[in-house]
Write a protein that holds these residues in place. Structure first.
Motif, PDB file in Angstrom:
ATOM      1  N   TYR A   1      -6.716  13.845  -2.123  1.00  0.00           N
ATOM      2  CA  TYR A   1      -5.854  12.706  -1.876  1.00  0.00           C
ATOM      3  C   TYR A   1      -5.795  12.372  -0.387  1.00  0.00           C
ATOM      4  O   TYR A   1      -5.681  13.244   0.450  1.00  0.00           O
ATOM      5  CB  TYR A   1      -4.432  12.996  -2.380  1.00  0.00           C
ATOM      6  CG  TYR A   1      -3.482  11.902  -1.976  1.00  0.00           C
ATOM      7  CD1 TYR A   1      -3.473  10.699  -2.668  1.00  0.00           C
ATOM      8  CD2 TYR A   1      -2.655  12.062  -0.885  1.00  0.00           C
ATOM      9  CE1 TYR A   1      -2.620   9.684  -2.286  1.00  0.00           C
ATOM     10  CE2 TYR A   1      -1.804  11.050  -0.488  1.00  0.00           C
ATOM     11  CZ  TYR A   1      -1.787   9.862  -1.202  1.00  0.00           C
ATOM     12  OH  TYR A   1      -0.960   8.850  -0.814  1.00  0.00           O
ATOM     13  N   GLN A   2      -5.875  11.062  -0.077  1.00  0.00           N
ATOM     14  CA  GLN A   2      -5.655  10.617   1.295  1.00  0.00           C
ATOM     15  C   GLN A   2      -5.041   9.224   1.247  1.00  0.00           C
ATOM     16  O   GLN A   2      -5.334   8.442   0.348  1.00  0.00           O
ATOM     17  CB  GLN A   2      -6.965  10.579   2.082  1.00  0.00           C
ATOM     18  CG  GLN A   2      -8.097   9.816   1.421  1.00  0.00           C
ATOM     19  CD  GLN A   2      -9.389   9.949   2.194  1.00  0.00           C
ATOM     20  OE1 GLN A   2      -9.390   9.853   3.410  1.00  0.00           O
ATOM     21  NE2 GLN A   2     -10.484  10.173   1.506  1.00  0.00           N
ATOM     22  N   PRO A   3      -4.149   8.871   2.186  1.00  0.00           N
ATOM     23  CA  PRO A   3      -3.447   7.594   2.143  1.00  0.00           C
ATOM     24  C   PRO A   3      -4.389   6.406   2.303  1.00  0.00           C
ATOM     25  O   PRO A   3      -5.447   6.504   2.941  1.00  0.00           O
ATOM     26  CB  PRO A   3      -2.460   7.685   3.312  1.00  0.00           C
ATOM     27  CG  PRO A   3      -2.357   9.138   3.623  1.00  0.00           C
ATOM     28  CD  PRO A   3      -3.694   9.722   3.290  1.00  0.00           C
ATOM     29  N   LEU A   4      -3.982   5.268   1.757  1.00  0.00           N
ATOM     30  CA  LEU A   4      -4.706   4.016   1.905  1.00  0.00           C
ATOM     31  C   LEU A   4      -4.065   3.192   3.015  1.00  0.00           C
ATOM     32  O   LEU A   4      -2.851   3.219   3.206  1.00  0.00           O
ATOM     33  CB  LEU A   4      -4.637   3.196   0.613  1.00  0.00           C
ATOM     34  CG  LEU A   4      -5.457   3.669  -0.588  1.00  0.00           C
ATOM     35  CD1 LEU A   4      -5.025   2.893  -1.821  1.00  0.00           C
ATOM     36  CD2 LEU A   4      -6.931   3.451  -0.315  1.00  0.00           C
TER      37      LEU A   4
ATOM     38  N   PHE B   1      -5.955  -1.510   0.669  1.00  0.00           N
ATOM     39  CA  PHE B   1      -5.265  -1.792  -0.584  1.00  0.00           C
ATOM     40  C   PHE B   1      -5.375  -3.267  -0.942  1.00  0.00           C
ATOM     41  O   PHE B   1      -5.630  -3.620  -2.102  1.00  0.00           O
ATOM     42  CB  PHE B   1      -3.792  -1.389  -0.465  1.00  0.00           C
ATOM     43  CG  PHE B   1      -3.023  -1.563  -1.746  1.00  0.00           C
ATOM     44  CD1 PHE B   1      -3.188  -0.655  -2.778  1.00  0.00           C
ATOM     45  CD2 PHE B   1      -2.162  -2.635  -1.929  1.00  0.00           C
ATOM     46  CE1 PHE B   1      -2.498  -0.814  -3.974  1.00  0.00           C
ATOM     47  CE2 PHE B   1      -1.482  -2.797  -3.109  1.00  0.00           C
ATOM     48  CZ  PHE B   1      -1.637  -1.879  -4.135  1.00  0.00           C
TER      49      PHE B   1
ATOM     50  N   GLY C   1      -5.746   7.265  -4.566  1.00  0.00           N
ATOM     51  CA  GLY C   1      -5.734   6.801  -3.177  1.00  0.00           C
ATOM     52  C   GLY C   1      -6.854   7.434  -2.387  1.00  0.00           C
ATOM     53  O   GLY C   1      -6.948   7.229  -1.177  1.00  0.00           O
TER      54      GLY C   1
ATOM     55  N   TYR D   1       2.456   1.716  -3.396  1.00  0.00           N
ATOM     56  CA  TYR D   1       1.497   2.207  -4.375  1.00  0.00           C
ATOM     57  C   TYR D   1       1.216   3.702  -4.158  1.00  0.00           C
ATOM     58  O   TYR D   1       1.272   4.500  -5.088  1.00  0.00           O
ATOM     59  CB  TYR D   1       0.202   1.416  -4.282  1.00  0.00           C
ATOM     60  CG  TYR D   1      -0.924   2.003  -5.109  1.00  0.00           C
ATOM     61  CD1 TYR D   1      -1.071   1.682  -6.446  1.00  0.00           C
ATOM     62  CD2 TYR D   1      -1.826   2.901  -4.543  1.00  0.00           C
ATOM     63  CE1 TYR D   1      -2.082   2.228  -7.202  1.00  0.00           C
ATOM     64  CE2 TYR D   1      -2.846   3.464  -5.292  1.00  0.00           C
ATOM     65  CZ  TYR D   1      -2.971   3.118  -6.625  1.00  0.00           C
ATOM     66  OH  TYR D   1      -3.976   3.685  -7.371  1.00  0.00           O
ATOM     67  N   CYS D   2       0.921   4.067  -2.931  1.00  0.00           N
ATOM     68  CA  CYS D   2       0.586   5.462  -2.645  1.00  0.00           C
ATOM     69  C   CYS D   2       1.773   6.383  -2.912  1.00  0.00           C
ATOM     70  O   CYS D   2       1.611   7.483  -3.459  1.00  0.00           O
ATOM     71  CB  CYS D   2       0.129   5.607  -1.202  1.00  0.00           C
ATOM     72  SG  CYS D   2      -1.492   4.859  -0.883  1.00  0.00           S
TER      73      CYS D   2
ATOM     74  N   THR E   1       2.008   7.008  -6.661  1.00  0.00           N
ATOM     75  CA  THR E   1       1.014   7.929  -7.223  1.00  0.00           C
ATOM     76  C   THR E   1       1.297   9.371  -6.807  1.00  0.00           C
ATOM     77  O   THR E   1       1.060  10.301  -7.569  1.00  0.00           O
ATOM     78  CB  THR E   1      -0.401   7.528  -6.788  1.00  0.00           C
ATOM     79  OG1 THR E   1      -0.490   7.537  -5.364  1.00  0.00           O
ATOM     80  CG2 THR E   1      -0.769   6.149  -7.321  1.00  0.00           C
ATOM     81  N   VAL E   2       1.800   9.539  -5.580  1.00  0.00           N
ATOM     82  CA  VAL E   2       2.155  10.890  -5.140  1.00  0.00           C
ATOM     83  C   VAL E   2       3.311  11.430  -5.981  1.00  0.00           C
ATOM     84  O   VAL E   2       3.309  12.590  -6.406  1.00  0.00           O
ATOM     85  CB  VAL E   2       2.521  10.894  -3.645  1.00  0.00           C
ATOM     86  CG1 VAL E   2       3.141  12.229  -3.252  1.00  0.00           C
ATOM     87  CG2 VAL E   2       1.292  10.615  -2.807  1.00  0.00           C
TER      88      VAL E   2
ATOM     89  N   ALA F   1       0.834  -1.203   0.000  1.00  0.00           N
ATOM     90  CA  ALA F   1       0.000   0.000   0.000  1.00  0.00           C
ATOM     91  C   ALA F   1       0.871   1.256   0.000  1.00  0.00           C
ATOM     92  O   ALA F   1       0.616   2.209  -0.756  1.00  0.00           O
ATOM     93  CB  ALA F   1      -0.929   0.007   1.202  1.00  0.00           C
TER      94      ALA F   1
ATOM     95  N   TRP G   1     -11.038   5.538  -4.934  1.00  0.00           N
ATOM     96  CA  TRP G   1     -10.955   4.272  -4.212  1.00  0.00           C
ATOM     97  C   TRP G   1     -12.207   4.075  -3.354  1.00  0.00           C
ATOM     98  O   TRP G   1     -12.769   2.977  -3.291  1.00  0.00           O
ATOM     99  CB  TRP G   1      -9.692   4.271  -3.345  1.00  0.00           C
ATOM    100  CG  TRP G   1      -9.278   2.895  -2.936  1.00  0.00           C
ATOM    101  CD1 TRP G   1      -9.812   2.150  -1.938  1.00  0.00           C
ATOM    102  CD2 TRP G   1      -8.269   2.096  -3.537  1.00  0.00           C
ATOM    103  NE1 TRP G   1      -9.201   0.942  -1.869  1.00  0.00           N
ATOM    104  CE2 TRP G   1      -8.240   0.875  -2.844  1.00  0.00           C
ATOM    105  CE3 TRP G   1      -7.374   2.293  -4.579  1.00  0.00           C
ATOM    106  CZ2 TRP G   1      -7.344  -0.154  -3.169  1.00  0.00           C
ATOM    107  CZ3 TRP G   1      -6.488   1.282  -4.891  1.00  0.00           C
ATOM    108  CH2 TRP G   1      -6.478   0.073  -4.195  1.00  0.00           C
TER     109      TRP G   1
END
Length: 608
Positions: A437-440, A445, A393, A108-109, A112-113, A105, A397
């Motif tokens: 945007y916010q973390p998963l 994930f 994220g 991935y995050c 994307t950031v 996770a 999602w």
């Protein structure tokens, strides 16, 4: 005037040819000593061979170098973006392939950031690209030859004076003034450049349709093409950065022209030319610095490797026929023909044309300069896509997890990115997406990694990187079509292929008069009337390829050095632009070059 890579190839060829030449045994010790000095002083030899380029830079307006620097900076940014997108792709695919991994996770995050932050680097880039493309298309970086403007000699630049006045005398003055091994290496380089220019410009005149002064844009493309061809035959001469490093005298990048080299060249110029007939003395140090910088910048334009396909697991999901996966999107203007696996030259021999006969004559579209391929729209599409990925994220999602479609994805990513050349997000939309945007969590994930939208993301990222690769390829084609970069990898395209063999006898009578609008039509052989007195085309058979100039100039180097070593006086005085074709002596127009016929006055050997 030939290009830097042709000079480098010729210098290497001339050293080998002279070493193997059958000369008077009494001259062999002096010849062996000279060749040893050339080997020990490669910077001096290279400097002498490129003296025409140094002198051109010494009194130019610097416009071409400025444009080249801008283009190189943009190219570097594009390659960096392409490389970073490849790294992001790798991280996203790795995370989605093993979503249960504790770090998946975060991987991935983080990817994307990083991709979203790339938006700051490309913001406004489309405007810069459009502006540079417009200025390049004007072709002001290839100025008119002063002879074509009927200017007096003292109004010429030193590069043009060097090529058109007392050319044989300059070579002899260089050897006469050379008192050190380094200076003798420079003199050998001057000899090499002299012979290569005389033969190379004769060849160019035939494939261009006339001399540099009459068809300067067409001549520029032709000389770069010939240099590209010879760089394939002699790879050691084809690396611009290596050539620049050689000229640096092994010193740090900031080092300038050594005092000894500058003093030697200044002395030879003073010995050769009448100061009352020529322009003010050239700034050799300025010319040297610009020359080295140009070669370094030309070494920037290296096409990165094509993007790799996604991992097999994603290929199976994305495409119904995994045995025939897609390849990066390329066009007929930018792609290397798939059937051509080699360099595009065929066998590395001099036995004839190195390219197949024309399949069709070059047309306006072959100039690669008639369209900017909507690069501005493409870069806006890049910005939009980077913003989309930053939301994956967050809001998308959550919507996907609730079984509903993602408005932003459906509205923009899945549709509009595939039309990135046509559409883009507004700044307001980009800001709205970025704020969500916010973390998963690892659990979120792992539960959602198999969502079809994320498999689609993998495919879109591949397509995105492929479009970046294509954009770089198009940019390289545009720069080559404007004459500021080499046409590496494009020798089979009609625009360049036409310069790799002397045309049929019907097109072999030169020189043709200039075109009324040369910027628009330089891609074609000039249909204009002949400039009388014309040349019937003797001396270069139909189909002769650029390798001829290496053979021809090697024989000339051997003969001229032998004459100098034996103390023979100068006789031939060739115009190094081959302005009135092969071995035509230095000349001046009795009236205007626009007269018909031109009043051609051959200059005395001692006349500046």
């Amino acid at each position: 005037m030939i290009d830097a890579r042709t000079h480098a190839a010729a210098l290497a060829e001339h050293r080998e040819g002279l070493a193997a030449a059958q000369v008077d045994p009494a001259l062999r010790p002096a010849l062996d000593e000279l060749l040893a000095e050339v080997a020990d002083h490669p910077a001096d030899a290279a400097l002498g061979s490129l003296l025409d380029h140094l002198l051109q830079h010494a009194q130019s307006d610097g416009l071409e170098l400025d444009l080249l620097a801008e283009a190189a900076a943009m190219w570097t940014e594009g390659v960096d973006l392409y490389t970073e997108v490849g790294a992001v792709r790798a991280d996203i695919e790795a995370a989605l392939a093993d979503p249960a991994h504790p770090d998946a996770a975060a991987q991935y995050c983080g990817a994307t950031v990083r991709l979203r932050k790339l938006g700051e680097r490309v913001h406004g880039k489309h405007l810069e690209i459009q502006d540079l493309g417009r200025r390049l298309a004007e072709m002001r970086h290839v100025p008119e030859h002063p002879r074509q403007g009927d200017l007096p000699l003292d109004a010429w630049g030193w590069g043009d004076v060097f090529l058109a006045r007392r050319t044989d005398a300059f070579v002899r003055a260089a050897f006469a003034a050379a008192q050190t091994p380094a200076a003798r290496a420079t003199a050998f380089g001057v000899l090499s450049g002299h012979a290569a220019n005389a033969a190379g410009s004769a060849y160019l005149g035939k494939v261009v349709g006339g001399p540099r002064r009459s068809h300067r844009f067409r001549d520029r493309i032709a000389r770069n093409t010939v240099g590209c061809y010879l760089a394939q035959l002699r790879p050691e001469a084809g690396d611009f950065r290596r050539l620049a490093a050689t000229l640096r005298y092994g010193a740090a990048p900031g080092a300038g022209l050594p005092d000894e080299a500058a003093a030697f060249l200044t002395e030879v110029l003073e010995r050769t030319y009448d100061p009352g007939a020529t322009p003010p003395p050239p700034d050799l140090r300025l010319g040297y610095g610009r020359l080295v910088r140009q070669l370094e910048l030309l070494g920037t334009f290296r096409q990165p490797p094509r993007p790799k396909l996604p991992a097999p697991v994603f290929v199976r999901r994305l495409w119904a026929d995994p045995a025939n996966p897609p390849v990066p999107v390329v066009t007929t203007e930018t792609a290397t023909p798939p059937a051509v696996a080699d360099s595009g030259l065929g066998p590395a021999t001099y036995s004839g044309p190195a390219v197949p006969p024309y399949q069709r004559p070059p047309s306006a579209t072959d100039s690669t300069r008639d369209s900017d391929n909507q690069c501005g729209s493409f870069w806006l599409g890049v910005l939009g896509f980077i913003a989309f990925v930053g939301t994956l994220g967050g809001v998308c999602w959550e919507q996907w997890g609730n079984g509903t479609s993602c408005t932003f994805w459906d509205k923009h990513v899945s549709d509009n990115f595939r039309h990135a050349f046509e559409s883009s997000l507004s700044p307001e939309e980009q800001a709205a997406l970025a704020s969500q945007y916010q973390p998963l969590t690892p659990e979120e994930f792992a539960r959602g990694a198999d969502l079809p939208q994320l498999t689609q993301l993998v495919g879109l990222l591949f397509d995105f990187q492929a479009r970046l690769w294509e954009g770089l390829r198009k940019a390289g084609g545009y720069l080559a079509g404007c004459g500021v970069a080499a046409p590496d990898g494009r020798l089979r395209y009609p625009l360049y292929r036409q310069f790799l063999a002397v045309p049929s006898s019907g097109d072999n009578i030169t020189p043709h008069r200039p075109e009324a609008d040369p910027v628009a039509v330089f891609y074609r052989y000039p249909p204009t009337p002949l400039e009388e007195p014309s040349d019937g085309g003797g001396g270069l058979p139909v189909g002769t390829d650029p390798g001829w100039l290496l053979r021809e100039s090697t024989a000339a180097v051997t003969a001229l050095w032998t004459g100098i070593a034996e103390g023979a006086s100068g006789e031939a005085n060739p115009d190094l632009d081959a302005d009135r074709f092969r071995r035509y002596d230095c000349w001046a127009a009795g009236g205007s070059v626009d007269d018909d016929p031109v009043d051609v006055r051959v200059l005395d050997y001692d006349e500046t």
